[in-house]
Design a protein around this motif. Structure first.
Motif, short mmCIF file in Angstrom:
data_model
loop_
_atom_site.label_atom_id
_atom_site.label_comp_id
_atom_site.label_asym_id
_atom_site.label_seq_id
_atom_site.Cartn_x
_atom_site.Cartn_y
_atom_site.Cartn_z
N UNK A 106 -73.01 -17.79 -51.92
CA UNK A 106 -73.13 -18.77 -50.85
C UNK A 106 -71.78 -19.11 -50.24
N UNK A 107 -70.78 -19.32 -51.07
CA UNK A 107 -69.45 -19.67 -50.56
C UNK A 107 -68.89 -18.53 -49.72
N UNK A 108 -69.01 -17.30 -50.21
CA UNK A 108 -68.48 -16.17 -49.46
C UNK A 108 -69.20 -15.99 -48.13
N UNK A 109 -70.54 -16.04 -48.17
CA UNK A 109 -71.30 -15.89 -46.93
C UNK A 109 -70.99 -16.99 -45.94
N UNK A 110 -70.96 -18.25 -46.41
CA UNK A 110 -70.65 -19.36 -45.51
C UNK A 110 -69.22 -19.27 -44.99
N UNK A 111 -68.27 -18.85 -45.83
CA UNK A 111 -66.87 -18.74 -45.40
C UNK A 111 -66.72 -17.70 -44.30
N UNK A 112 -67.36 -16.55 -44.47
CA UNK A 112 -67.28 -15.51 -43.43
C UNK A 112 -67.95 -16.00 -42.15
N UNK A 113 -69.12 -16.63 -42.28
CA UNK A 113 -69.81 -17.15 -41.11
C UNK A 113 -68.99 -18.20 -40.38
N UNK A 114 -68.40 -19.13 -41.15
CA UNK A 114 -67.57 -20.17 -40.53
C UNK A 114 -66.31 -19.58 -39.91
N UNK A 115 -65.70 -18.59 -40.57
CA UNK A 115 -64.49 -17.97 -40.02
C UNK A 115 -64.79 -17.30 -38.68
N UNK A 116 -65.89 -16.57 -38.60
CA UNK A 116 -66.28 -15.95 -37.32
C UNK A 116 -66.53 -17.02 -36.26
N UNK A 117 -67.23 -18.07 -36.66
CA UNK A 117 -67.53 -19.16 -35.73
C UNK A 117 -66.25 -19.83 -35.25
N UNK A 118 -65.32 -20.07 -36.16
CA UNK A 118 -64.06 -20.73 -35.79
C UNK A 118 -63.24 -19.84 -34.85
N UNK B 45 -73.76 -15.29 -36.06
CA UNK B 45 -73.18 -14.96 -37.37
C UNK B 45 -73.21 -16.18 -38.27
N UNK B 46 -72.92 -17.37 -37.72
CA UNK B 46 -72.99 -18.58 -38.54
C UNK B 46 -74.42 -18.85 -38.99
N UNK B 47 -75.38 -18.66 -38.09
CA UNK B 47 -76.78 -18.88 -38.46
C UNK B 47 -77.22 -17.91 -39.56
N UNK B 48 -76.74 -16.67 -39.50
CA UNK B 48 -77.08 -15.71 -40.56
C UNK B 48 -76.57 -16.22 -41.90
N UNK B 49 -75.35 -16.78 -41.91
CA UNK B 49 -74.80 -17.33 -43.15
C UNK B 49 -75.62 -18.54 -43.63
N UNK C 253 -65.30 -23.99 -46.18
CA UNK C 253 -64.41 -24.37 -45.06
C UNK C 253 -62.96 -24.04 -45.38
N UNK C 254 -62.53 -24.37 -46.60
CA UNK C 254 -61.15 -24.08 -46.99
C UNK C 254 -60.91 -22.56 -46.99
N UNK C 255 -61.85 -21.83 -47.57
CA UNK C 255 -61.71 -20.37 -47.59
C UNK C 255 -61.76 -19.80 -46.17
N UNK C 256 -62.60 -20.38 -45.30
CA UNK C 256 -62.69 -19.92 -43.91
C UNK C 256 -61.37 -20.10 -43.18
N UNK C 257 -60.68 -21.23 -43.43
CA UNK C 257 -59.37 -21.45 -42.79
C UNK C 257 -58.36 -20.39 -43.22
N UNK C 258 -58.44 -20.02 -44.51
CA UNK C 258 -57.55 -18.95 -45.00
C UNK C 258 -57.89 -17.64 -44.29
#
Length: 816
Positions: free
Chosen positions: A23-35, A301-305, A353-358
């Motif tokens: 979940x963390x990895x999927x959400x991080x990738x989705x949030x990173x693309x969204x950001x 991409x965020x919705x997929x996550x 969110x923290x991982x997405x910022x990285x």
């Protein structure tokens, strides 16, 4: 209470490390693309908004129609800006720009890659670039004064104070008057910062009075400034409608009186200028259509996550029903349970969110290369960017967690304590529907990428009708009047097979005129109206350099004196467009006819096979090739470049030697050369970028979707452990169990493909409609994309299914 929710949530997430990681990895990738895409969209939408009262700043452009097509340009007569300020009370200040095309010297250092403009003294009354040093009010009042950007000041002078420093520029003018450039020393009077979101960019601004002959000459009204622009700041309270009405009167009363030509002037608000037809930039930037596309991809991409989280949470609901029952039995209310499960969701999103910022920070270099931006980590600290991104992550966590929380919180204690069945049978159907939606999106993106790649391959392998291999185009610039002499010098190089002087290499044709058949007046003009024709000025070696194919007649010839002024060679499309028949008959009939081009009575001496002198977005149009224009009104050289056909395996070495030859002819002028192939690549830069962008985000989307499948496959295998054991004891093979565990996922991907394929194919066809010559994207391409999605889904679930299928049945039957 909140502290208790957090502690329970942390314990729960720690108990399921695999579930948490997915979940963390999927959400991080989705949030990173969204950001990343969100930052890009925001960056595009804020262009030029840093100016004070930006609503009062306007660009002035012009438009005209050719063959029913409307064309837009910022090229207006050079004196337009000061005349607007003089004649229109609505204009509070005006300024114009014109490029400084020659190199800049700072001491012994020479800079050819800087953006330089001449501008009028009131430039900073129109624009509000952030002040860094010096006096902007008087910085451009006199000749030989200049303003630097902060970036250029640091590059030129390092940490030294640039105010009062001097640098040398070469004031041009020779293309029109056959004069060599004149060196002028200019003094730096001010420094300003040029924000990243400025559509008008520069490293150096030079006062227009430095080159008064160019801006204030008696013939200036009949001259447009190449790459120049005119801007005004309106008086307070003046609206666009009012300004447009006064512009219309100005075009009639002033411009027509000076030029004797009808001109349509248009007011373009600076706030809209970046996305208007008047502004052009390489790649995909400045095009509002792509903002919608990229914004949609970011959301998808965020919705997929988020769908992954919903699927995994609802799949795990059966494992948590007894937890819910016990909590309810000891007095927990629905609101408390929903708060608990929402807290878990938000906590997961905060970690993601923290991982997405990285990931965003690490991705900036690749993102910049992909989109043509200059983002860096400091962008995250601008204004309220970080809080807004955090709010987006929290909102995503709440959105993802609300349905699983409802499913779990609304259970009856007696039911969940008696049975471990899934709380709602509808959740299984929902999971399947969400998986179908995920893969419908990814299949659509994959088909889009496949269509773009197929079209680009078609363009790259298409027969252009000429041989552009190792054809180098050299800009003559100040040596245009000596084109023949420069050509002779370059032809002495052993690696130059043949050279041709021209004003328009393939991919850079810019002059259009009208051709009329003079031999059948007056009826022919009525029967065959003037045909708009592209005109190329080139010497007789043009055909040999490009290896053009002659269909009828002959090409231009130095030995025929009249060819220099009266002969013209046309293409097959022109012969047909002029009404002389079809095919070879039209080409044969064209020979000997006379046409009006730039000058009257040009005799057709030959017809060449059609070749693509422009983009494949448009069909090949009528073209004529002449040696020169003898029109007495034309006072500048027509051959502004050289085409060199090279014959060498050491291309870079040869270009270096050609540059040395150039410096012997024009030591103060930069050697500007590019291969003709590069012009064609530049034409399709947007398509190449779009294909890469869709490819990257399609890959990320399908990876995120597959993470969800891995989680679902793991839960499926875990819940069916006893069933697998029984089947193996009864003789089921590994392959049959593999089919059992993967069948449902395969069906879901196939359903997604059936839904997505027609929509994706329609979208690709709409995109291909922008090309006159296009590849056929058929069922094979669509099926290939679908098979790719299916294969990735099988790879994602197959490893877990294989592991479960090979499990020792004794261990499986001991389960529970």
């Amino acid at each position: 209470m909140t502290r208790n929710y957090l502690l329970v949530a942390l314990r729960g997430l720690r108990r399921q490390p695999g579930y948490t990681a997915l979940n963390v990895l999927g959400l991080a990738v989705g949030l990173a693309c969204f950001f990343l895409l969100g930052l890009y969209v925001r960056d595009e939408l804020t262009f030029d908004r840093f100016h004070n009262d930006v609503e009062q700043i306007y660009a002035v452009g012009t438009m005209w129609e050719i063959d029913g097509d409307t064309h837009y340009t910022t090229l207006v007569p050079v004196p337009t800006a000061p005349a607007l300020a003089e004649h229109l009370p609505e204009v509070a200040a005006s300024t114009r720009s014109g490029p400084v095309p020659i190199s800049v010297h700072v001491g012994a250092e020479r800079y050819d890659d800087q953006t330089r403009h001449y501008v009028d003294p009131r430039f900073f009354d129109v624009f509000d670039f952030p002040h860094v040093a010096g006096d902007l009010a008087t910085a451009l009042d006199a000749p030989d004064q200049a303003v630097l950007s902060a970036r250029a000041a640091q590059r030129y002078f390092g940490l030294a104070n640039p105010i009062g420093q001097t640098l040398t520029i070469q004031v041009e003018g020779s293309v029109f008057h056959n004069q060599p450039p004149v060196a002028r020393e200019v003094t730096i009077r001010a420094v300003v910062a040029v924000p990243r979101t400025s559509s008008f960019t520069f490293d150096l601004l030079v006062s227009s009075a430095t080159n008064a002959a160019r801006f204030d000459s008696p013939t200036a009204w009949n001259t447009v400034s190449s790459d120049g622009e005119t801007f005004v700041r309106l008086a307070p309270g003046v609206t666009k409608a009012q300004f447009q009405r006064t512009l219309d009167r100005f075009a009639t009363d002033v411009v027509y009186e000076r030029t004797q030509q009808e001109t349509i002037l248009r007011a373009v608000p600076l706030a809209d200028y970046y996305f208007s037809e008047y502004y052009s930039i390489e790649g995909l930037r400045g095009d509002a259509r792509y903002l919608t596309l990229f914004g949609g991809i970011a959301l998808l991409v965020l919705l997929i996550a988020l769908v992954n989280y919903v699927n995994l949470a609802t799949a795990q609901a059966a494992e948590r029903t007894r937890e819910v029952g016990v909590r309810k039995a000891i007095g927990a209310g629905r609101g408390q349970l929903m708060s608990q499960f929402l807290c878990e969701s938000v906590l997961l999103c905060l970690v993601a969110f923290v991982l997405a910022l990285v990931l965003v920070t690490v991705s900036f270099p690749g993102f910049n290369a992909l989109f043509g931006t200059t983002f860096n980590s400091s962008l995250l600290l601008e204004g309220a960017t970080l809080p807004v991104l955090l709010l987006c992550a929290l909102g995503a966590g709440l959105l993802a967690g609300i349905y699983p929380a409802l499913v779990l919180a609304w259970q009856r204690p007696m039911h969940v304590l008696r049975s471990r069945a899934t709380p709602h049978s509808g959740t299984a159907r929902l999971r399947k529907g969400l998986v179908v939606g995920q893969f419908a999106v990814t299949v659509t993106l994959l088909i889009g990428v496949a269509g773009i790649v197929q079209q680009l391959r078609f363009i790259q392998t298409a027969d252009l009708g000429f041989d552009g291999d190792q054809v180098l185009h050299v800009q003559l610039d100040v040596l245009a009047a000596q084109a023949s002499a420069v050509k002779a010098t370059f032809e002495q190089h052993p690696d130059v097979r043949v050279a041709s002087a021209t004003n328009a290499p393939p991919g850079q044709v810019w002059m259009r005129s009208q051709a009329v058949d003079f031999e059948h007046q007056p009826t022919a003009i009525d029967d065959h109206p003037p045909v708009t024709t592209w005109v190329v000025m080139a010497d007789p070696d043009f055909a040999e350099v490009l290896d053009l194919t002659l269909v009828a007649g002959r090409f231009l010839d130095d030995a025929v004196v009249s060819d220099a002024t009266r002969a013209v060679v046309i293409n097959e499309t022109a012969a047909r467009a002029y009404g002389w028949g079809e095919g070879d008959a039209a080409s044969a009939a064209a020979l000997g006819k006379t046409l009006s081009f730039v000058s009257p009575e040009s005799v057709i001496v030959g017809v060449v096979e059609d070749f693509h002198f422009g983009s494949m977005h448009a069909a090949i149009e009528p073209m004529g090739i002449r040696v020169d224009d003898p029109n007495p009104r034309v006072t500048w050289p027509m051959h502004t470049g050289l085409l060199l056909k090279l014959n060498t395996d050491e291309v870079l070495t040869t270009i270096g030697e050609l540059e040395i030859l150039w410096q012997s002819l024009a030591p103060d002028v930069a050697f500007e050369a590019a291969f003709v192939d590069a012009y064609y690549e530049q034409m399709y830069q947007s398509e190449v970028r779009l294909g890469r962008i869709l490819g990257v985000f399609a890959g990320l989307a399908i990876c995120v979707a597959c993470l969800g499948l891995i989680g679902l496959a793991a839960f499926t295998a875990q819940r069916r452990t006893k069933e697998i054991g029984v089947r193996k004891v009864l003789g089921a093979s590994v392959s049959s169990i593999l089919r059992l565990l993967t069948r449902d996922f395969v069906v879901l991907v196939v359903v997604a493909f059936v839904i997505a394929a027609p929509l994706a194919w329609w979208g690709v066809q709409q995109w291909l409609g922008g090309f006159a010559y296009r590849a056929e994207v058929g069922a094979g391409t669509v099926l290939l994309a679908g098979l790719a999605a299916l294969l990735l889904a099988l790879l994602a679930t197959g490893a877990l299914a294989w592991r479960a299928a090979r499990l020792n049945p004794v261990r499986a039957l001991r389960y529970e």
